[in-house]
Enzyme design. Structure first.
Site, PDB file in Angstrom:
ATOM      1  N   ASP A  53     -12.267   5.101  13.656  1.00 37.41           N
ATOM      2  CA  ASP A  53     -12.553   4.804  12.136  1.00 37.41           C
ATOM      3  C   ASP A  53     -12.550   3.231  11.846  1.00 37.41           C
ATOM      4  O   ASP A  53     -11.800   2.595  11.009  1.00 37.41           O
ATOM      5  CB  ASP A  53     -11.405   5.149  11.371  1.00 37.41           C
ATOM      6  CG  ASP A  53     -11.600   5.344   9.732  1.00 37.41           C
ATOM      7  OD1 ASP A  53     -12.952   5.119   9.558  1.00 37.41           O
ATOM      8  OD2 ASP A  53     -10.705   5.547   8.955  1.00 37.41           O
ATOM      9  N   GLY A  60       1.015  -1.248  -0.076  1.00 32.00           N
ATOM     10  CA  GLY A  60       0.036   0.130  -0.119  1.00 32.00           C
ATOM     11  C   GLY A  60       0.775   1.266   0.013  1.00 32.00           C
ATOM     12  O   GLY A  60       2.004   1.158   0.139  1.00 32.00           O
ATOM     13  N   GLU A  61       0.148   2.282  -0.257  1.00 31.72           N
ATOM     14  CA  GLU A  61       0.869   3.450  -0.268  1.00 31.72           C
ATOM     15  C   GLU A  61      -0.138   4.812   0.291  1.00 31.72           C
ATOM     16  O   GLU A  61      -1.209   4.665  -0.128  1.00 31.72           O
ATOM     17  CB  GLU A  61       1.152   3.855  -1.910  1.00 31.72           C
ATOM     18  CG  GLU A  61       2.077   5.239  -1.807  1.00 31.72           C
ATOM     19  CD  GLU A  61       2.545   5.111  -3.407  1.00 31.72           C
ATOM     20  OE1 GLU A  61       3.319   6.085  -3.598  1.00 31.72           O
ATOM     21  OE2 GLU A  61       1.894   4.410  -4.203  1.00 31.72           O
ATOM     22  N   GLY A  62       0.559   5.773   0.899  1.00 31.02           N
ATOM     23  CA  GLY A  62      -0.134   6.743   1.363  1.00 31.02           C
ATOM     24  C   GLY A  62       0.532   7.831   1.289  1.00 31.02           C
ATOM     25  O   GLY A  62       1.870   8.226   0.808  1.00 31.02           O
ATOM     26  N   PHE A 104       2.134   9.821   3.573  1.00 33.19           N
ATOM     27  CA  PHE A 104       3.231   9.523   4.340  1.00 33.19           C
ATOM     28  C   PHE A 104       4.384   8.493   4.261  1.00 33.19           C
ATOM     29  O   PHE A 104       5.338   8.259   4.760  1.00 33.19           O
ATOM     30  CB  PHE A 104       3.018   9.899   6.006  1.00 33.19           C
ATOM     31  CG  PHE A 104       2.221  10.939   6.194  1.00 33.19           C
ATOM     32  CD1 PHE A 104       2.826  12.263   6.076  1.00 33.19           C
ATOM     33  CD2 PHE A 104       0.914  11.111   6.645  1.00 33.19           C
ATOM     34  CE1 PHE A 104       2.201  13.430   6.358  1.00 33.19           C
ATOM     35  CE2 PHE A 104       0.229  12.228   6.868  1.00 33.19           C
ATOM     36  CZ  PHE A 104       0.738  13.348   6.705  1.00 33.19           C
ATOM     37  N   GLY A 105       4.003   7.784   3.311  1.00 32.85           N
ATOM     38  CA  GLY A 105       4.856   6.555   3.032  1.00 32.85           C
ATOM     39  C   GLY A 105       4.221   5.556   2.204  1.00 32.85           C
ATOM     40  O   GLY A 105       3.225   5.608   1.907  1.00 32.85           O
TER      41      GLY A 105
END
Ligand code: ADE
Length: 834
Positions: free
Chosen positions: A690, A548-550, A552-553
């Site tokens: 969440d 995965g990717e977001g 912040f990293g």
């Protein structure tokens, strides 16, 4: 170096004295000769191009002939610190300049003194071309009324000059001091020269008719053997005497002034290195002479002899408004040696101005220490005005902030009281409303619209501030008329701190949003120790694929060698010896900002203490170097949302389509694990904020672990509602009070659990309230709040037995206190499995 020396000069005395600015009159500029009328002395102004562009003497300058000069009469004594020279350029026609020059000066136009630098050199390096201005500091500065520039050359050459003097008016009025010559001290066998090396009068046995170090604007250091001046001898800054040479016990210094003055103070800068037998004077006796006679009664002053503080200091002597044109002071030794580096006088300058020659045209140049003349002082005044203005503005801002806070508190209190009353009243009215009725969940006796809307107005009074989720209130019709700044009072109804009150740690995962919200209380418990997991050598990690990717990293699937050694025993049984294990490595981008970094470290701190079979486990970290990494267990089936989307319920359809199926009992088993993980978090007072299938991971055999991937995974961006560039909220999973009041509690996590359970039982085939837009979802939230049977509940999923739907509906009860705890939910789910 220079700054420190000049710090003793009152103000920074480096103002152009009027050659370029025109304050110096043409008649005050004269010369030994001129080449022509168009190169007369008056054309010798720096940066002027009048006439033929400069002053040029009649004849060429020969080596060693010092006949030619350009002279400036400043009309009064000035303290001159800097000179500037330029050649004749004349728009490119001229090419004459002085490569070198000397300066002579006079205070009375009869005695002319050759300026020398501190090393005794007279020649100053001048210009290299006809156009550039070359500035030279005068070290030592000069006190003079008349100044001559004398071009010097090592060969016969045509020379032209333009000049400027920089400094300020010398209002001490001192024209000379006479004193015994400074002496030489022997310190540990080394000579310390305490003579007045820049004295410009006659020095035989004593110094007469001159000014020197005591008026050069330079204060000596605490240690008299050192100096700020480069390349000089020990004792350079001071003029000093030993009591052995003065049988009367004092040194007498006579000061001559330009005229009779009204003296207020004298300041004497003294050394006080008593360990080396130097002290400031113990007494001073001053005699005043006005006109021809010495006053009969002297003024005496005895400063406190300081045996404690070694620092050099100014001793200030009040002169009690004595009128004098000369002062004779006897300074009495307090120790074997007495050393002075500077003596200044403050006198009534108003009187001085009246006796001076009439002011020249233009503004008079600033003075060294006269408040009425100093540009410095006007700057200081401007500075003070600015500072006062800034302080006033700051005070005003602080007052406004405090006022807002007090106002908000009052509103909060008032509205809390009102809401309590309101809730008590309406809850007692509605006990059946909130007591869940399965078949008819909305069969409440609703209060009239009239009543409830007035309630809102009291619950959400207008005010100067608002919290993020409360913006959504404005989308409700009751609030559409309220101002943009409508406030939502934030109140902790059930004693659980909510996000506006508690020190919630918003854990920004590498993939974006918040992980768990931790009330301050829990943080304190947790903050006892730091990170409760081991540092893992990153070289033992082998990258396999990106998970995965977001923002912040990234999250990588990696193989970790020797992981068993690094993890807690309670967990290591899961891992086989010597076999590399698959782990998920969450990495913070190297260029992440400080906040993201801090949040990442906080998340590590908290996660490292969460130990539950249904919470994703932090195994180890790499935080000794960048990029920061969290190593968590890897869940081979990805997140529950994707997992269920890939599967079908058992049944006819599945048989036909040949897709993998998940049975109802597996769904219930997974839901039970989610409830169990949440029970653990709630026992620690953790609020997840969440909870959703997208934040649950699936391992082997339907094992579930709760995680949090934040809100920035593209895949789920549709699950989050962005309030006009501000918060991003998973509104379809949020309780009414989270949306409308910004309250996040375990009870709101329970609400989200209900939605998660609903997702699970629908196999995540559709988004909750998929038929509603985000705005309609918010409107529906208003209906939950109003509770007038108009709220829309998520429907009972096809596969969902009543018992499970009942749990969901309990989770969505309006009254937070009536929602079940995770413990209860877990128990009911377990029981329904039996
Ligand atoms: N992060 C993202 N995907 C993951 C997975 N499958 N297991 C553990 N952590 C993850």
């Amino acid at each position: 170096m220079k700054e420190i020396k000049l710090s003793c000069v009152v103000g920074v005395c480096r103002y152009p004295l009027g050659m370029s600015g025109g304050q110096i009159q043409d008649e005050d500029i004269s010369a030994s000769s001129q080449w022509s009328e168009s190169t007369a002395a008056r054309y010798g102004r720096l940066d002027f191009e009048e006439g033929d562009g400069a002053w040029c003497p009649e004849i060429t300058v020969e080596p060693d002939s010092l006949k030619e000069f350009l002279q400036i009469d400043l009309r009064s004594l000035h303290f001159i610190t800097l000179v500037g020279t330029q050649g004749r350029h004349a728009g490119g026609i001229g090419n004459e300049f002085a490569q070198m020059y000397k300066i002579k000066y006079s205070r009375d136009s009869s005695r002319w003194i050759s300026w020398r630098n501190r090393q005794g050199k007279q020649v100053i390096e001048g210009n290299r071309n006809a156009y550039d201005i070359v500035l030279k500091d005068l070290e030592p500065p000069i006190i003079a009324r008349f100044v001559r520039f004398m071009p010097v050359s090592d060969h016969s050459m045509n020379v032209c000059m333009r000049v400027e003097l920089y400094g300020c008016e010398w209002l001490d009025g001192l024209v000379s001091y006479n004193a015994p010559a400074g002496e030489q001290m022997s310190l540990e066998g080394q000579p310390v020269h305490l003579n007045d090396s820049v004295y410009d009068g006659a020095v035989i046995y004593s110094m007469t008719e001159g000014l020197g170090q005591l008026t050069d604007g330079m204060c000596g250091l605490d240690d008299f053997t050192h100096s700020h001046v480069y390349n000089v001898w020990p004792g350079y800054d001071y003029v000093g005497w030993t009591n052995e040479s003065f049988p009367n016990g004092y040194v007498e210094i006579m000061f001559e002034f330009d005229r009779t003055r009204n003296f207020t103070t004298m300041k004497v800068h003294c050394n006080n290195m008593f360990m080396k037998h130097v002290k400031a004077f113990r007494q001073v006796v001053c005699y005043f002479r006005s006109e021809a006679d010495w006053e009969a009664t002297p003024l005496s002053f005895s400063p406190v002899v300081d045996d404690v503080n070694l620092s050099a200091r100014f001793v200030t002597i009040s002169m009690a408004n004595h009128m004098a044109s000369a002062i004779k002071c006897q300074f009495y030794f307090a120790e074997a040696w007495m050393m002075f580096s500077e003596i200044t006088f403050q006198s009534d300058t108003a009187m001085y101005n009246t006796t001076l020659a009439p002011p020249k045209t233009g503004s008079s140049p600033p003075t060294r220490d006269d408040p009425t003349h100093k540009i410095d002082d006007s700057n200081t005044r401007i500075l003070i005005v600015c500072l006062v203005a800034i302080i006033l503005i700051l005070v005003a801002i602080i007052v406004i902030i405090l006022w807002r806070q007090v106002w908000q508190k009052m509103l909060e209190k008032a509205s809390r009281r009102m809401l309590d009353d309101e809730l008590t009243a309406s809850l007692s009215l509605q006990s059946e409303t909130f007591a869940y009725s399965h078949n008819n969940p909305t069969s409440s006796s609703a209060p009239s619209e009239q009543e409830s809307s007035s309630t809102y107005e009291r619950i959400f009074p207008l005010g100067p501030d608002y919290q993020e989720p409360s913006q959504l209130i404005r989308m409700l019709p009751e609030f559409s008329h309220t101002s943009k700044d409508a406030v939502t009072p934030l109140f902790a109804q059930d004693g659980v701190p909510h996000y506006a009150e508690a020190d919630i740690v918003n854990l920004q995962g590498v993939t974006g949003g918040n992980t768990y919200a931790v009330p301050a209380l829990t943080m304190d418990l947790l903050s006892g120790k730091d990170v409760a997991v081991e540092e893992f050598p990153r070289k033992l990690l082998t990258f396999k694929e990106k998970l995965g990717e977001g923002q912040f990293g990234e999250v990588h699937l990696c193989e970790a060698e020797g992981m068993k050694e690094f993890i807690d025993e309670d967990f290591s049984f899961n891992i086989s010896d010597n076999q590399p294990v698959l782990v998920a490595v969450k990495m913070l981008r190297a260029d992440a900002n400080k906040n993201a970094r801090n949040d990442f470290l906080k998340e590590i701190k908290i996660m490292s203490r969460l130990k539950d079979p249904n919470i994703i486990r932090l195994l180890a970290v790499c935080i000794c170097s960048d990029p920061l990494c969290m190593i968590t267990e890897y869940m081979e089936n990805g997140d529950l949302n994707q997992f269920l989307s890939r599967h079908e319920p058992e049944g006819q359809m599945a048989l036909i389509s040949n897709v993998t199926t998940v049975g109802y009992s597996d769904l219930r088993y997974m839901a039970t694990q989610i409830a169990s993980g949440m029970r653990y978090l709630s026992s620690l007072n953790f609020v997840h904020r969440d909870l959703a299938t997208r934040n649950c991971l699936v391992g082997k055999n339907y094992t579930i672990k709760i995680a949090d991937f934040g809100m920035s995974r593209n895949l789920y961006s549709g699950d989050y509602y962005r309030i006009q560039g501000r918060a991003v909220l998973p509104i379809r999973w949020m309780s009414w009070e989270s949306i409308l009041l910004g309250k996040f509690t375990t009870a709101s996590d329970v609400w989200a659990f209900g939605v998660t359970l609903w997702e699970t039982l629908t196999f995540c085939k559709e988004q909750p309230y998929s038929q509603l837009t985000d705005e309609q979802v918010i409107e529906n939230t208003g209906e939950f709040f109003r509770d007038q049977k108009r709220q829309i509940y998520l429907p009972q999923p096809v596969l969902c037995p009543d018992s499970l739907y009942k749990i969901m509906l309990c989770c969505w009860r309006r009254n937070t206190k009536e929602r079940p705890s995770f413990q209860e939910i877990h128990r009911v789910l377990l029981e329904s499995q039996a």
